[in-house]
Scaffold this motif. Structure first.
Motif, PDB file in Angstrom:
ATOM      1  N   ILE A 169       0.807  -1.227   0.000  1.00 17.04           N
ATOM      2  CA  ILE A 169       0.000   0.000   0.000  1.00 17.04           C
ATOM      3  C   ILE A 169       0.845   1.285   0.000  1.00 17.04           C
ATOM      4  N   HIS A 170       2.061   1.198   0.488  1.00  9.41           N
ATOM      5  CA  HIS A 170       2.944   2.360   0.575  1.00  9.41           C
ATOM      6  C   HIS A 170       2.233   3.612   1.111  1.00  9.41           C
ATOM      7  N   LEU A 171       1.890   3.532   2.382  1.00 15.75           N
ATOM      8  CA  LEU A 171       1.184   4.623   3.062  1.00 15.75           C
ATOM      9  C   LEU A 171       1.995   5.910   3.098  1.00 15.75           C
ATOM     10  N   GLY A 172       1.314   7.016   2.919  1.00 15.00           N
ATOM     11  CA  GLY A 172       1.942   8.311   3.163  1.00 15.00           C
ATOM     12  C   GLY A 172       1.806   8.596   4.653  1.00 15.00           C
ATOM     13  N   ASP A 173       2.855   8.242   5.424  1.00 20.91           N
ATOM     14  CA  ASP A 173       2.687   8.283   6.877  1.00 20.91           C
ATOM     15  C   ASP A 173       3.834   8.979   7.580  1.00 20.91           C
ATOM     16  N   TRP A 174       4.548   9.834   6.870  1.00 18.36           N
ATOM     17  CA  TRP A 174       5.791  10.274   7.475  1.00 18.36           C
ATOM     18  C   TRP A 174       6.083  11.764   7.371  1.00 18.36           C
ATOM     19  N   ALA A 235       4.926  23.348  13.391  1.00 19.93           N
ATOM     20  CA  ALA A 235       4.563  22.056  12.795  1.00 19.93           C
ATOM     21  C   ALA A 235       5.805  21.362  12.246  1.00 19.93           C
ATOM     22  N   MET A 236       6.704  22.166  11.656  1.00 25.12           N
ATOM     23  CA  MET A 236       7.935  21.571  11.132  1.00 25.12           C
ATOM     24  C   MET A 236       8.787  21.022  12.269  1.00 25.12           C
ATOM     25  N   GLU A 237       8.741  21.732  13.369  1.00 27.35           N
ATOM     26  CA  GLU A 237       9.465  21.278  14.547  1.00 27.35           C
ATOM     27  C   GLU A 237       8.901  19.926  15.011  1.00 27.35           C
ATOM     28  N   ALA A 238       7.586  19.839  14.986  1.00 24.86           N
ATOM     29  CA  ALA A 238       6.940  18.589  15.396  1.00 24.86           C
ATOM     30  C   ALA A 238       7.337  17.455  14.446  1.00 24.86           C
ATOM     31  N   THR A 239       7.383  17.749  13.142  1.00 23.35           N
ATOM     32  CA  THR A 239       7.816  16.743  12.163  1.00 23.35           C
ATOM     33  C   THR A 239       9.236  16.289  12.494  1.00 23.35           C
ATOM     34  N   PHE A 240      10.070  17.268  12.772  1.00 23.24           N
ATOM     35  CA  PHE A 240      11.466  16.958  13.076  1.00 23.24           C
ATOM     36  C   PHE A 240      11.573  16.065  14.318  1.00 23.24           C
ATOM     37  N   LYS A 241      10.773  16.446  15.349  1.00 22.29           N
ATOM     38  CA  LYS A 241      10.805  15.653  16.589  1.00 22.29           C
ATOM     39  C   LYS A 241      10.339  14.215  16.332  1.00 22.29           C
ATOM     40  N   LEU A 242       9.296  14.104  15.562  1.00 23.46           N
ATOM     41  CA  LEU A 242       8.788  12.767  15.226  1.00 23.46           C
ATOM     42  C   LEU A 242       9.876  11.961  14.530  1.00 23.46           C
ATOM     43  N   GLN A 243      10.478  12.590  13.508  1.00 18.44           N
ATOM     44  CA  GLN A 243      11.449  11.851  12.693  1.00 18.44           C
ATOM     45  C   GLN A 243      12.734  11.561  13.457  1.00 18.44           C
ATOM     46  N   GLY A 248       7.464  10.750  22.963  1.00 17.83           N
ATOM     47  CA  GLY A 248       6.050  11.116  22.998  1.00 17.83           C
ATOM     48  C   GLY A 248       5.468  11.302  21.603  1.00 17.83           C
ATOM     49  N   HIS A 249       6.259  11.906  20.726  1.00 19.58           N
ATOM     50  CA  HIS A 249       5.795  12.127  19.353  1.00 19.58           C
ATOM     51  C   HIS A 249       5.596  10.808  18.621  1.00 19.58           C
ATOM     52  N   ARG A 250       6.527   9.891  18.851  1.00 19.97           N
ATOM     53  CA  ARG A 250       6.400   8.572  18.206  1.00 19.97           C
ATOM     54  C   ARG A 250       5.155   7.839  18.705  1.00 19.97           C
ATOM     55  N   ALA A 251       4.920   7.942  20.016  1.00 14.71           N
ATOM     56  CA  ALA A 251       3.779   7.233  20.607  1.00 14.71           C
ATOM     57  C   ALA A 251       2.466   7.797  20.058  1.00 14.71           C
ATOM     58  N   LEU A 252       2.397   9.109  19.974  1.00  9.54           N
ATOM     59  CA  LEU A 252       1.187   9.740  19.457  1.00  9.54           C
ATOM     60  C   LEU A 252       0.988   9.370  17.986  1.00  9.54           C
ATOM     61  N   TRP A 253       2.081   9.403  17.263  1.00 11.80           N
ATOM     62  CA  TRP A 253       2.053   9.045  15.837  1.00 11.80           C
ATOM     63  C   TRP A 253       1.546   7.607  15.655  1.00 11.80           C
ATOM     64  N   LYS A 279       3.158  -1.394   4.396  1.00 10.42           N
ATOM     65  CA  LYS A 279       4.345  -0.592   4.702  1.00 10.42           C
ATOM     66  C   LYS A 279       4.071   0.857   4.342  1.00 10.42           C
ATOM     67  N   GLY A 280       4.901   1.714   4.887  1.00 11.84           N
ATOM     68  CA  GLY A 280       4.710   3.129   4.599  1.00 11.84           C
ATOM     69  C   GLY A 280       6.018   3.836   4.338  1.00 11.84           C
ATOM     70  N   GLU A 281       5.893   5.109   4.032  1.00 11.37           N
ATOM     71  CA  GLU A 281       7.094   5.914   3.808  1.00 11.37           C
ATOM     72  C   GLU A 281       7.983   5.887   5.052  1.00 11.37           C
ATOM     73  N   SER A 282       7.360   5.796   6.226  1.00 11.91           N
ATOM     74  CA  SER A 282       8.131   5.813   7.475  1.00 11.91           C
ATOM     75  C   SER A 282       9.105   4.638   7.559  1.00 11.91           C
ATOM     76  N   ASP A 283       8.741   3.521   6.934  1.00 11.65           N
ATOM     77  CA  ASP A 283       9.611   2.347   7.010  1.00 11.65           C
ATOM     78  C   ASP A 283      10.952   2.574   6.336  1.00 11.65           C
ATOM     79  N   ALA A 284      10.991   3.579   5.468  1.00 13.33           N
ATOM     80  CA  ALA A 284      12.232   3.835   4.749  1.00 13.33           C
ATOM     81  C   ALA A 284      13.171   4.718   5.573  1.00 13.33           C
ATOM     82  N   HIS A 285      12.606   5.319   6.605  1.00 14.76           N
ATOM     83  CA  HIS A 285      13.361   6.343   7.327  1.00 14.76           C
ATOM     84  C   HIS A 285      14.754   5.906   7.763  1.00 14.76           C
ATOM     85  N   ASP A 286      14.818   4.758   8.407  1.00 11.69           N
ATOM     86  CA  ASP A 286      16.104   4.332   8.967  1.00 11.69           C
ATOM     87  C   ASP A 286      17.128   3.946   7.904  1.00 11.69           C
ATOM     88  N   VAL A 287      16.645   3.691   6.708  1.00 14.22           N
ATOM     89  CA  VAL A 287      17.538   3.251   5.638  1.00 14.22           C
ATOM     90  C   VAL A 287      18.192   4.448   4.943  1.00 14.22           C
TER      91      VAL A 287
END
Ligand code: ARG
Length: 604
Positions: A169-174, A235-243, A248-253, A279-287
């Motif tokens: 499905i390649h979710l837009g989740d990130w 909001a960009m700060e929140a994105t940065f914190k999540l990534q 807390g940001h990860r848990a909420l996400w 899977k989603g875009e987030s799965d690519a993050h660590d790579v």
């Protein structure tokens, strides 16, 4: 003849290839080059079923009038078991009719094979189909409908063709939307533990938002960020914190994803669309960091205006293909970056031979860049096939992108509700004219099944790249080139077979007989096209070929049905042959609609 091999899972040749083989032998036997004997479907169906123009092509080579060559070949076909008629006509065509025995043997082979004679590959491919592509926390809208509908069918076609296929499905989740939602939640519910950086306990299991609120939040937050730079900054700060992994940001996400995915599953279930991987875009993050390093070390990526890019233009380009950007000048990853990293992950985890992507055709250039970049940087093998199906827009009757009556972008659910409502009305109307009572509950269930066919067929019957008009009236019609018409035909066949069984007949035991009349022969010849149509649909990723085929098949069936009093036939053997033919037609039609991603009801 020995050309049709029987048994489960056997491979059968395509009928045109078999006819061509017979013709080539005749050319050779008459002393000409066999390759001249190519047989095609007749373009004069009033005169013949098939034709061969090889004598015309051979005239120069043999310095002979084409009609003389055609006569020589026709003579060799006088006793053919395949052709019952091969007539040489001026100036040198061969007009052909196939023999009834040959057709019988062919359809017997189809009936004995669960794939109706579709050739299975010696080396099945592993294929990933990347489709759906919804964005978390955003309501599904019509733009995602086409990706789901076409992608599901492309996946099923490849599976039927014998390949190993994985739907992702390649979710837009990130990206940024996640930060927007998290920031807006923080403004609304500042006391939630997710925003308390000193919190070290367990976060609640219960999600703090519902899907309804999420769907409202995203557009609100997006609107605010456009007007208010400070809001956007936050909001960009929140994105940065999540990534960067703030707990807390990860848990909420995670909550947001869970709530949203549950809703998406429900929607896709309703569409008869199912993914093997969520899977989603987030799965690519660590790579990404490793991939970036690999691209730099390999000398592929370089800094241009602060950004990290890979050149992908080629000498033969006729239009400008800009470089593929890997990192923005602020070091942030982009849509490209996640797609490339996902490719890398897929190659490691699944070693696919082919990846197929479905999006709006406005992403054509984007995928061209990504694919070139993946090849150039050797994220994939030279032989890995990367394929993008860019589809056109679903328009309203005004020729502009489809809108609700209120003028907004329609939610998928409303669109489906609109079709189902109209379908229910037509089903009731139909039963009234036919004078039988419908059970309200059954009618609603049927309307749902037929409604889905109306939507999907309406979409899939067009070439994917073309725009099309979403026309509720036309799509829900029981007549013409529509899903309901095909279903109606299937239901009609099932009803006849049901009656035959009621009379004490055994449908499965009925055996095919040699055809009796023209409309029956036309139906059988249409059935025999099955494997060549399926092969083309697979090779060209073209579900529209299957739609065109089942429309023709339904038409041929209905012509036969109107000319043939099947159940009243006195000759039991004849009747049995027709019942077997009906069963084969039903099975082929039902297999095709399953491959297109919809079902037929029992009654309509
Ligand atoms: N989420 C994207 C969108 O809504 C579609 C994703 C398509 N797949 C991909 N691998 N890029 O436009």
């Amino acid at each position: 003849m020995g050309v049709v091999r029987k048994g489960l899972g056997c491979n059968m040749k395509k009928i045109l290839d078999m006819l061509t083989e017979e013709m080539q032998q005749a050319f050779a036997a008459a002393g000409y080059e066999g390759t001249l004997g190519r047989v095609t479907i007749s373009n004069r169906p009033d005169l013949c079923e098939y034709q061969c123009n090889g004598a015309m092509a051979g005239a120069k080579q043999y310095k002979k009038a084409p009609i003389m060559i055609a006569n020589d070949v026709a003579e060799k076909l006088a006793d053919s078991k395949v052709f019952k008629e091969a007539v040489a006509v001026a100036p040198g065509f061969l007009n052909l009719k196939v023999s009834e025995e040959f057709l019988l043997e062919y359809t017997q082979g189809m009936r004995a094979d669960k794939k109706f004679g579709m050739d299975m590959p010696e080396n099945p491919k592993k294929i990933i189909v990347d489709y759906g592509g919804p964005n978390v926390a955003k309501a599904l809208h019509v733009g995602h409908l086409r990706s789901a509908i076409i992608g599901e069918s492309v996946k099923r076609i490849a599976r039927f063709a014998g390949h190993e296929v994985i739907g992702d499905i390649h979710l837009g989740d990130w990206g940024q939307p996640m930060g927007l939602i998290i920031h807006e939640l923080q403004l609304r519910y500042p006391d939630l533990p997710y925003f308390d950086e000193s919190f070290t306990g367990e976060y609640p299991e219960e999600a703090p938002v519902t899907i309804a609120e999420l769907e409202e939040i995203y557009p609100t937050a997006s609107g605010k960020s456009k007007e208010n730079p400070e809001y956007k900054e936050k909001a960009m700060e929140a994105t940065f914190k999540l990534q960067s992994g703030v707990r807390g940001h990860r848990a909420l996400w995670n909550h947001i994803i869970k709530v949203s995915v549950a809703d998406l599953k429900r929607n896709y279930d309703n569409l008869n669309v199912e993914f093997d991987l969520w899977k989603g875009e987030s799965d690519a993050h660590d790579v990404i960091p490793g991939m970036v390093k690999y691209m730099k070390d390999g000398g592929y990526a370089y800094i241009s205006d602060g950004a990290l890019v890979v050149d992908v233009k080629e000498e033969t380009d006729t239009k400008e293909i800009p470089p593929c950007m890997i990192l923005k000048s602020d070091g942030a990853a982009l849509y490209n970056t996640t797609d490339l990293a996902t490719i890398q992950m897929r190659m490691e985890e699944y070693q696919p031979d082919k990846m197929i992507y479905l999006t709006d055709k406005r992403q054509d250039l984007y995928f061209e860049q990504v694919f070139r970049c993946a090849k150039k940087t050797k994220l994939v093998k030279p032989e890995t096939e990367l394929f993008h199906i860019g589809f056109g827009t679903m328009n309203g009757k005004d020729g502009k992108p489809y809108k609700t009556r209120q003028g907004g972008v329609p939610r998928l659910e409303n669109l489906i509700a609109e079709i189902n409502e109209e379908m229910l009305r037509k089903i009731k109307e139909n039963s009234e004219t036919k004078g039988y009572a419908v059970d309200e509950e059954e009618a609603a269930k049927t309307a749902k099944i037929v409604g889905l066919a109306a939507i999907k067929y309406g979409d899939l019957s067009n070439q994917p790249a073309k725009d099309y008009v979403f026309d509720v009236d036309r799509f829900t019609s029981f007549e013409g080139d529509t899903g309901p018409y095909v279903l109606y035909t299937i239901v009609r066949i099932k009803s006849i077979l049901g009656k035959y069984a009621e009379q004490g007949g055994d449908v499965n035991a009925a055996s095919l007989q040699s055809v009796q009349n023209d409309s029956e022969k036309a139906l059988v010849m249409e059935l025999a096209k099955f494997n060549s149509i399926m092969e083309a649909a697979y090779e060209e990723c073209a579900p529209n070929k299957i739609c065109a085929y089942i429309y023709d098949l339904a038409n041929q069936f209905n012509r036969f049905y109107h000319e043939t009093p099947i159940l009243n036939e006195e000759d039991a053997v004849k009747k049995e042959g027709w019942i077997a033919l009906l069963a084969l037609t039903r099975d082929v039609l039902e297999t095709c609609i399953d491959i297109l991603g919809f079902d037929a009801p029992e009654r309509m």
